[in-house]
Each structure stands twice: as structure tokens, then as C-alpha cells.
Design a protein around this motif. Structure first.
Motif, PDB file in Angstrom:
ATOM      1  N   ARG A   1       0.801  -1.197  -0.210  1.00 16.87           N
ATOM      2  CA  ARG A   1       0.065  -0.077   0.175  1.00 16.87           C
ATOM      3  C   ARG A   1       1.070   1.131   0.092  1.00 16.87           C
ATOM      4  NH1 ARG A   1      -4.946  -2.368  -1.165  1.00 16.87           N
ATOM      5  NH2 ARG A   1      -4.906  -4.309   0.125  1.00 16.87           N
ATOM      6  N   PRO A   2       0.415   2.213  -0.455  1.00 16.33           N
ATOM      7  CA  PRO A   2       1.225   3.680  -0.527  1.00 16.33           C
ATOM      8  C   PRO A   2       1.605   4.183   0.965  1.00 16.33           C
ATOM      9  CG  PRO A   2      -0.349   3.647  -2.368  1.00 16.33           C
ATOM     10  CD  PRO A   2      -0.699   2.501  -1.636  1.00 16.33           C
ATOM     11  N   GLY A   3       2.348   4.678   1.216  1.00 14.36           N
ATOM     12  CA  GLY A   3       2.669   5.236   2.282  1.00 14.36           C
ATOM     13  C   GLY A   3       2.010   6.661   2.828  1.00 14.36           C
ATOM     14  N   PRO A   4       2.046   7.158   3.942  1.00 14.81           N
ATOM     15  CA  PRO A   4       0.902   8.460   4.206  1.00 14.81           C
ATOM     16  C   PRO A   4       1.311   9.525   3.383  1.00 14.81           C
ATOM     17  CG  PRO A   4       2.723   7.912   5.860  1.00 14.81           C
ATOM     18  CD  PRO A   4       2.681   6.651   4.907  1.00 14.81           C
ATOM     19  N   ASN A   5       0.621  10.483   3.098  1.00 15.26           N
ATOM     20  CA  ASN A   5       0.921  11.541   2.276  1.00 15.26           C
ATOM     21  C   ASN A   5       1.384  10.979   0.760  1.00 15.26           C
ATOM     22  OD1 ASN A   5       0.505  13.344   4.320  1.00 15.26           O
ATOM     23  ND2 ASN A   5       2.638  12.983   5.127  1.00 15.26           N
ATOM     24  N   GLY A   6       0.447  10.435   0.248  1.00 18.18           N
ATOM     25  CA  GLY A   6       0.985   9.836  -1.015  1.00 18.18           C
ATOM     26  C   GLY A   6       2.694   9.282  -1.498  1.00 18.18           C
TER      27      GLY A   6
END
Length: 489
Positions: free
Chosen positions: A356-361
Motif C-alpha cells: 500500500r502507498p505510504g502516508p501523504n502519497g
């Protein structure tokens, strides 16, 4: 009073077991004692007498949705001498006024659920239960399926968002576990199922969801947007299911699971116990369900990716590593909620855990050090500023060891030692055992001895057993020939 129709008061009272005085008292006033009691009057002055009709009622009329506590705060601001313990009195007075003069309220209409007709699907968040896998917090939700009539339930752990892939996989798992399909499937306004373009638009199903419902012979419907109670047959069981999971975790004594599959089995056991309580109703409704098709339909998204010279590919803002021999090839990817299945043409290659992508894109990384360790041994200094350096370490002990090496050794020596340790874990297939050895070195405050570790995990050559073969004498074969000659004669 029955005896009184024919007898005098004294005789009628004696027959009924009353004294003469009681008989005459009843004769004068036939009301029961409960009706003779005088109504209770106010024992203290009404603190709201001067302001309720003059100030509070106009406030309630102008703002019908205002809370009583907000009205109390406003009255205390206007009248500082108003006692603070008037809150309950004010709440009762406002409740009574709204019952007599307030607006009409929404009415919930209970429905008759026909067996075999309606099933509902929805997603519910589970982060409040603080479940973890191998010590790492598990951010997840549950796909929840339920038959409105019999109460059959199915739950599936979802690691991502409310996507079509999650809906299709969970729904099909539920239908095949049930053994049949209802005539109607209802959900809320999921973007995975509906485009949600305009409130007036009815035919706004996504193509894939419409094909899924056609495959199982179900009519797709949804509730009105923003009105969750219309799906009360699934919204209310959300809370019951969460409570059951919370209680089971408390009885288990721990919220941590060794692996994700163990947590999935834990959820299945809880749902199975719920279905067992409704077993008779479920069996009765199962007979009225539509038969399932011959096979499932696709519950994945398919796309193509190109393996670059970095030894992997990027999909949905996540970088995945693959064996370097696939560089320059285009792969076919089946994207599930929790995994990726890779194909080269029609040949199945491998299955990768979905990232999954990390926080803040920020881009995520799913890295297997075994895919790149051979190239990293030729360029060990690449480890120092590698974009996915933290993700390359298979266990926490490896990362802590590299930090210790950087503190006490030159960068080149630290990188080379760490790469050799990873190579050792790969070649000798001793990742877990080597991690334990590194943890011991960290605890002792020592640097790992590479040569000692190589000797410790050196592959032991298997010793072949000694086989003693005794050859038969040729005279034995001659005896067999003589025996055959005698039989022929």
C-alpha cells in the motif's frame, strides 16, 4: 357491591368481609383509595417559571434541533443567578414541550423479509480493536455479508479500501459458503459498485459490478445516499459482530496473532458460532436460494507491467521487486486485495504480497532481498543510500545490525559486511536462525563475526551410508539351469 344490590350496607359488608364502618364509608364514596390520593404539588418554586415560555420556547421554535445542554448554557449566560442543578428539569421540560409542540420525527418502518430474496453487503472499520500481526498493528476492515431473513453472516478481512476487488472476493466467498444466491443484493452507495453521479441517476452501476450480479442472477440495489438506517439489517449486525470479536479477543487474552491467516481463522470461528445459533432458519432459507453457477467469476483486476532495470515494477504507487532475469519483460498481473499473481504470458510465475502507498502519497515498497542479493554483492555500496533500504531487511534484527555497523565501521566496510550477512541468510537458508544470532550480538554489544557465522551455518555435506554388496556365486546360476532342464524333461 354485588351483595349491595340486594342487601343493606351492614349485611353486604359482612358478606364481603368488611366491617360496618367500612361498608358505610364505601357507601358514601365508592372511589378506590388510589383515586382519592391528592396529586403531588410542587414543593419548591419553579426555577424556570419566568423564562421558559418567554425565552426558551422561542429559542426552541427558531432552532428545532438545538440540544438542551446548549439551551442551558445560553440561559446561564443570560441569567447568572439561575441554579446550575436545573439541567435535568430543563431537559424534561424541553422533552415534554417537543412531544406536544415539536416537529414530526422520522418513522422507521419494519419490513417483512421474504426468504431467499434479499442479501446485504457492507464494510466496517476494525481499527478500534487494536489487532496486530507479529507485533505490527493491522490496519484493516471487514467485508460483512448477511441474509436479511435467516441472518446468515459471512465476514472477510480486507487490508485495503472498499474496492471492487474486495467486494467481489468477499461476496463470492459468502455465496459459495452459503451454497446459493439470493434474488437481490443490496449495498450502500459504494464507489466500487455505483458511480454516484447524480441522485436522479438510477442506471449508474459500474460495468464489473453489474456483470458480477448478472453472473449470480442477483438484482443489484442500494439504499438512498446518506440514509444508513435503510440498511438496518446489516448496519446493526456490524455492532454485534464487533462486540463478539472484542469479547473473543478478551477471552483469548491477546490481540496479537502470529500471522494474518491465524486472524482470518479467528474471524471465521466467531462468524461460524453466530451462524450455528441461526442454523435452523439458515437451512430453511437455503432451500429457497438460487443455484450457484458452474464456477466463480473473476474477483481481481488485471493489468500489465514492465520490469525495469531497477529489478522490479511500479503498480499503484508501490514498487515490487522480482527476479532480475525478468528485466525487460512485460508481465500480466492479477491484482487481489491482499496479493498479486504474476504471469509471463500464460505461465504462472509467483505470488507477491500486495503493498500500500505510504502516508501523504509516498510510494510504498514490497522488497524481497533474495531477488537482488546477487547484484548487491557486486555493488555493496549501493545499500548505503538505497531508496528502499529499510524494506530490504527481512527482520528487525538485520536493520538494527546495519545501524550498529554504520556507527562503528567505515561506510564501505559496514555495507560489505551487511550484504554478506544477507547473502549468507539467502544461500544457507538460515534467515530466522541468523536473526537470532544477530540479536545476541546486539545484546552483547558486539559486532557480528562474519567468519564465525559462516562456519556456524556452513552447509554440512551429507555422509553416504556404507553398502556391502555380496555377489552370488556363478554355481548358483548353473544349479538353476539344471533345475529348468529337469522340469522340461
Amino acid at each position: 357491591m354485588k351483595y349491595r344490590l340486594k342487601e343493606q350496607p351492614t349485611k353486604a359488608g359482612a358478606r364481603a368481609g368488611f366491617s360496618a364502618a367500612t361498608a358505610y364509608r364505601i357507601e358514601q364514596d365508592p372511589r378506590p383509595p388510589s383515586q382519592k390520593k391528592a396529586p403531588r404539588e410542587r414543593r419548591r418554586p419553579d426555577p424556570l417559571a419566568g423564562i421558559f415560555d418567554a425565552e426558551i420556547v422561542p429559542l426552541l421554535q427558531s432552532a428545532p434541533g438545538i440540544r438542551p445542554v446548549a439551551v442551558l448554557d445560553e440561559m446561564l449566560r443570560r441569567h447568572p443567578d439561575l441554579p446550575c442543578n436545573v439541567r435535568r428539569t430543563l431537559e424534561r421540560r424541553i422533552r415534554d414541550w417537543r412531544a406536544l409542540h415539536g416537529e414530526d420525527r422520522d418513522v422507521m418502518f419494519r419490513q417483512v423479509h421474504e426468504p431467499g430474496r434479499l442479501a446485504l453487503s457492507d464494510f466496517t472499520e476494525m481499527d478500534s480493536l487494536a489487532v496486530s500481526v507479529a507485533g505490527v498493528a493491522l490496519e484493516h476492515r471487514l467485508y460483512h455479508f448477511r441474509l436479511a431473513c435467516s441472518g446468515f453472516e459471512h465476514a472477510h478481512v480486507i487490508l485495503g479500501g472498499e474496492s471492487y476487488v474486495a467486494l467481489a472476493e468477499g461476496l463470492q466467498n459468502a455465496l459459495w459458503a452459503l451454497g446459493g444466491a439470493p434474488r437481490e443484493h443490496r449495498s450502500d452507495s459504494l464507489s466500487a459498485a455505483f458511480r454516484n453521479l447524480e441522485p436522479e441517476t438510477r442506471d449508474d452501476l459500474t460495468t464489473r459490478y453489474e456483470a458480477l450480479c448478472v453472473h449470480y442472477g442477483m438484482q443489484p440495489t442500494r439504499n438512498n445516499r446518506g440514509i444508513a438506517h435503510e440498511n438496518g439489517a446489516i448496519e446493526s449486525p456490524h455492532g454485534h459482530l464487533k462486540s463478539a470479536v472484542r469479547d473473543a479477543l478478551l477471552l483469548r487474552g491477546s490481540n496479537d496473532f502470529v500471522e494474518l491467516e491465524a486472524y482470518r481463522r479467528f474471524i471465521d470461528e466467531i462468524v461460524g458460532r453466530i451462524n450455528a445459533r441461526n442454523g435452523k432458519r439458515i437451512e430453511a432459507e437455503r432451500a429457497l436460494l438460487q443455484p450457484l453457477p458452474a464456477q466463480r467469476t473473476s474477483d481481481y483486476e488485471e493489468t500489465r507491467v514492465y520490469v525495469t532495470t531497477t529489478g522490479g515494477f511500479v503498480l499503484r504507487k508501490v514498487f515490487y521487486t522480482v527476479p532480475s532475469r525478468l528485466i525487460g519483460h512485460r508481465l500480466r498481473v492479477r491484482l487481489y486485495d491482499d496479493r498479486l499473481e504474476l504471469f509471463l504470458g500464460s505461465t504462472a510465475l509467483m505470488t507477491l504480497q500486495r503493498g500500500r502507498p505510504g502516508p501523504n502519497g509516498k510510494h510504498g515498497h514490497v522488497v524481497n532481498y533474495r531477488h537482488i542479493i546477487h547484484a548487491l554483492r557486486r555493488k555493496p555500496m549501493a545499500l548505503l543510500n538505497l531508496v528502499y533500504r529499510d524494506q530490504i531487511f527481512p527482520r528487525e534484527a538485520y536493520r538494527l545490525t546495519f545501524d550498529r555497523l554504520l556507527e562503528q565501521l567505515p561506510e564501505r566496510a559496514a555495507c560489505k559486511t551487511m550484504v554478506e550477512l544477507l547473502s549468507l541468510a539467502h544461500e544457507r537458508n538460515c534467515e530466522a536462525q541468523l536473526a537470532q544470532a544477530l540479536e545476541q550480538c546486539l545484546a552483547d554489544g558486539q559486532l557480528p563475526d562474519l567468519e564465525a557465522l559462516r562456519s556456524r551455518f556452513e552447509a554440512k555435506s551429507a555422509s553416504l551410508p556404507q553398502a556391502n554388496v555380496q555377489l552370488a556365486s556363478l554355481r548358483d546360476y548353473e544349479a538353476l539351469l539344471d533345475l529348468e532342464t529337469e522340469v522340461a524333461a
